[in-house]
Design a protein around this motif. Structure first.
Motif, PDB file in Angstrom:
ATOM      1  N   CYS A 130       0.847  -1.186   0.000  1.00 34.82           N
ATOM      2  CA  CYS A 130       0.000   0.000   0.000  1.00 34.82           C
ATOM      3  C   CYS A 130       0.888   1.244   0.000  1.00 34.82           C
ATOM      4  O   CYS A 130       1.715   1.412   0.907  1.00 34.82           O
ATOM      5  CB  CYS A 130      -0.896  -0.003   1.239  1.00 34.82           C
ATOM      6  N   PRO A 131       0.745   2.124  -0.990  1.00 36.87           N
ATOM      7  CA  PRO A 131       1.616   3.303  -1.031  1.00 36.87           C
ATOM      8  C   PRO A 131       1.364   4.287   0.104  1.00 36.87           C
ATOM      9  O   PRO A 131       2.242   5.073   0.443  1.00 36.87           O
ATOM     10  CB  PRO A 131       1.272   3.936  -2.384  1.00 36.87           C
ATOM     11  N   GLU A 132       0.205   4.210   0.718  1.00 38.89           N
ATOM     12  CA  GLU A 132      -0.113   5.131   1.812  1.00 38.89           C
ATOM     13  C   GLU A 132       0.427   4.644   3.145  1.00 38.89           C
ATOM     14  O   GLU A 132       1.033   5.410   3.902  1.00 38.89           O
ATOM     15  CB  GLU A 132      -1.628   5.322   1.916  1.00 38.89           C
ATOM     16  N   HIS A 133       0.237   3.368   3.448  1.00 37.27           N
ATOM     17  CA  HIS A 133       0.604   2.846   4.760  1.00 37.27           C
ATOM     18  C   HIS A 133       1.880   2.004   4.746  1.00 37.27           C
ATOM     19  O   HIS A 133       2.355   1.587   5.812  1.00 37.27           O
ATOM     20  CB  HIS A 133      -0.550   2.014   5.329  1.00 37.27           C
ATOM     21  N   LYS A 134       2.418   1.728   3.559  1.00 37.63           N
ATOM     22  CA  LYS A 134       3.681   0.981   3.429  1.00 37.63           C
ATOM     23  C   LYS A 134       3.600  -0.406   4.056  1.00 37.63           C
ATOM     24  O   LYS A 134       4.560  -0.894   4.658  1.00 37.63           O
ATOM     25  CB  LYS A 134       4.843   1.767   4.067  1.00 37.63           C
ATOM     26  N   THR A 137      -0.711  -5.684   0.977  1.00 31.77           N
ATOM     27  CA  THR A 137      -2.137  -5.697   0.674  1.00 31.77           C
ATOM     28  C   THR A 137      -2.571  -7.133   0.353  1.00 31.77           C
ATOM     29  O   THR A 137      -1.746  -8.034   0.227  1.00 31.77           O
ATOM     30  CB  THR A 137      -2.452  -4.785  -0.516  1.00 31.77           C
ATOM     31  N   CYS A 163      -5.904  -2.900   1.679  1.00 30.38           N
ATOM     32  CA  CYS A 163      -4.991  -2.648   2.787  1.00 30.38           C
ATOM     33  C   CYS A 163      -5.807  -2.632   4.073  1.00 30.38           C
ATOM     34  O   CYS A 163      -6.854  -1.973   4.137  1.00 30.38           O
ATOM     35  CB  CYS A 163      -4.274  -1.312   2.585  1.00 30.38           C
ATOM     36  N   GLY A 165      -5.032  -1.241   6.774  1.00 30.78           N
ATOM     37  CA  GLY A 165      -4.843  -0.006   7.515  1.00 30.78           C
ATOM     38  C   GLY A 165      -3.961  -0.196   8.739  1.00 30.78           C
ATOM     39  O   GLY A 165      -3.276  -1.195   8.900  1.00 30.78           O
ATOM     40  N   SER A 169      -6.116   4.062  11.338  1.00 33.68           N
ATOM     41  CA  SER A 169      -6.861   4.203  10.086  1.00 33.68           C
ATOM     42  C   SER A 169      -7.556   2.897   9.746  1.00 33.68           C
ATOM     43  O   SER A 169      -7.098   1.815  10.128  1.00 33.68           O
ATOM     44  CB  SER A 169      -5.931   4.613   8.944  1.00 33.68           C
ATOM     45  N   HIS A 172      -8.856  -0.122   3.593  1.00 34.37           N
ATOM     46  CA  HIS A 172      -9.329   0.573   2.390  1.00 34.37           C
ATOM     47  C   HIS A 172      -8.860  -0.160   1.144  1.00 34.37           C
ATOM     48  O   HIS A 172      -7.865  -0.892   1.162  1.00 34.37           O
ATOM     49  CB  HIS A 172      -8.824   2.018   2.370  1.00 34.37           C
ATOM     50  N   VAL A 174      -6.958  -0.248  -2.224  1.00 34.27           N
ATOM     51  CA  VAL A 174      -5.844   0.493  -2.810  1.00 34.27           C
ATOM     52  C   VAL A 174      -6.098   0.739  -4.286  1.00 34.27           C
ATOM     53  O   VAL A 174      -5.969   1.863  -4.780  1.00 34.27           O
ATOM     54  CB  VAL A 174      -4.520  -0.285  -2.615  1.00 34.27           C
ATOM     55  N   THR A 183      -1.670   4.133  -8.838  1.00 36.69           N
ATOM     56  CA  THR A 183      -1.341   4.555  -7.476  1.00 36.69           C
ATOM     57  C   THR A 183       0.091   5.058  -7.351  1.00 36.69           C
ATOM     58  O   THR A 183       0.481   5.523  -6.282  1.00 36.69           O
ATOM     59  CB  THR A 183      -1.533   3.386  -6.493  1.00 36.69           C
TER      60      THR A 183
END
Length: 212
Positions: A130-134, A137, A163, A165, A169, A172, A174, A183
Motif C-alpha cells: 500500500c503506497p499510503e501505509h507501506k 495488501t 490494505c 490499515g 486508520s 481501504h 488500494v 497509485t
C-alpha cells in the motif's frame, strides 16, 4: 516447488517418478491466461525489471480411474518455472474437488492470490505494498466487509488490492487488481509509460523507408 516420487503398491514394482511440470500450452487455459495478464500489469508497474509470471502445469502423477478428468494442476510461477502456493484450477470434480470458477472476477482473485504467494515466497519480499501505509495488501472483493475472506460467498464488487490499515486508520481499497500503476507517484507513472511505449515500438514491424 517440490518434485517427489512414489512407490507402486506391492512387491516387485519399481519406484516410479512423476512427470516433470511444464509451461502451460498457450490457449489451453484462456481464462487463467487472461487473469494472469491483468496481474502481470501490476507486477510490471510495481517491480520494474521483474519478468512476467507464467502458468506452469504439473501433470497427473497417479494413474486415473476410467472416466477420470484430471488434467493436471496449474500454478502461477516465476519465469524459471518455480512456484509456491496452491493450484489455480480444480483437480478432478468427479472426485469431489470444487468446480473451477466460471466468472472472471473470481478467477482474477484466485490468480492474484497465487501470484502474490509466489512473489513473496520466492523473492522474499512483501508484494504489493500500500503506497499510503507501506504495508502489504491482499486480493479481495471490492466493498466486502473487513472480516470477509475468499470463499465466504458473494461480495459487492470485482477484486481489489485491499490494505487493512493501521491502528489509526481503517482498511481501504488500494486499487482494482491490474491497476496499481494508477497509485504510483507521477514520476514513476511517467517512467512506466515511457517504458511501455518503448516496448510497443520494438514490437511494431518496421515499415519500408521511402526512396528519394
Amino acid at each position: 516447488m517440490n518434485h517427489f516420487s512414489y512407490s507402486a503398491d506391492g512387491p516387485g514394482h519399481d519406484r516410479q517418478h512423476p512427470p516433470e511440470p511444464g509451461r502451460a500450452e498457450p490457449g489451453r487455459w484462456p481464462k487463467l491466461e487472461a487473469a494472469l495478464a491483468v496481474v502481470n500489469r501490476d507486477l510490471t508497474a510495481t517491480l520494474p525489471g521483474q519478468e512476467a509470471l507464467i502458468l506452469m502445469v504439473e501433470p497427473p502423477w497417479r494413474p486415473m480411474s476410467p472416466g477420470g478428468t484430471d488434467r493436471g494442476q496449474v500454478y502461477v510461477a516465476m519465469p524459471d518455472g518455480r512456484w509456491h502456493g496452491n493450484a489455480v484450477n480444480a483437480r478432478d470434480v468427479e472426485e469431489g474437488d470444487p468446480p473451477e470458477p466460471e466468472d472472471a472476477a473470481t478467477i482474477l482473485a484466485v490468480v492474484a492470490e497465487a501470484a502474490q504467494s509466489t512473489i513473496m515466497e520466492l523473492l522474499w519480499q512483501v508484494w504489493p505494498i500500500c503506497p499510503e501505509h507501506k504495508i502489504g495488501t491482499h486480493a479481495r472483493a471490492s466493498g466486502a466487509a473487513d472480516d470477509w475472506s475468499q470463499g465466504e460467498g458473494d461480495a459487492a464488487g470485482p477484486p481489489v488490492w485491499w490494505c487493512r490499515g493501521t491502528r489509526d486508520s481503517d482498511g481501504h481499497d488500494v486499487s482494482p487488481v491490474g491497476e496499481l500503476a494508477g497509485t504510483l507517484p507521477g514520476k514513476q507513472r511517467r517512467a512506466l509509460r515511457r517504458g511501455e511505449r518503448a516496448r510497443d515500438g520494438l514490437r511494431q514491424p518496421r515499415g519500408r523507408t521511402s526512396e528519394r
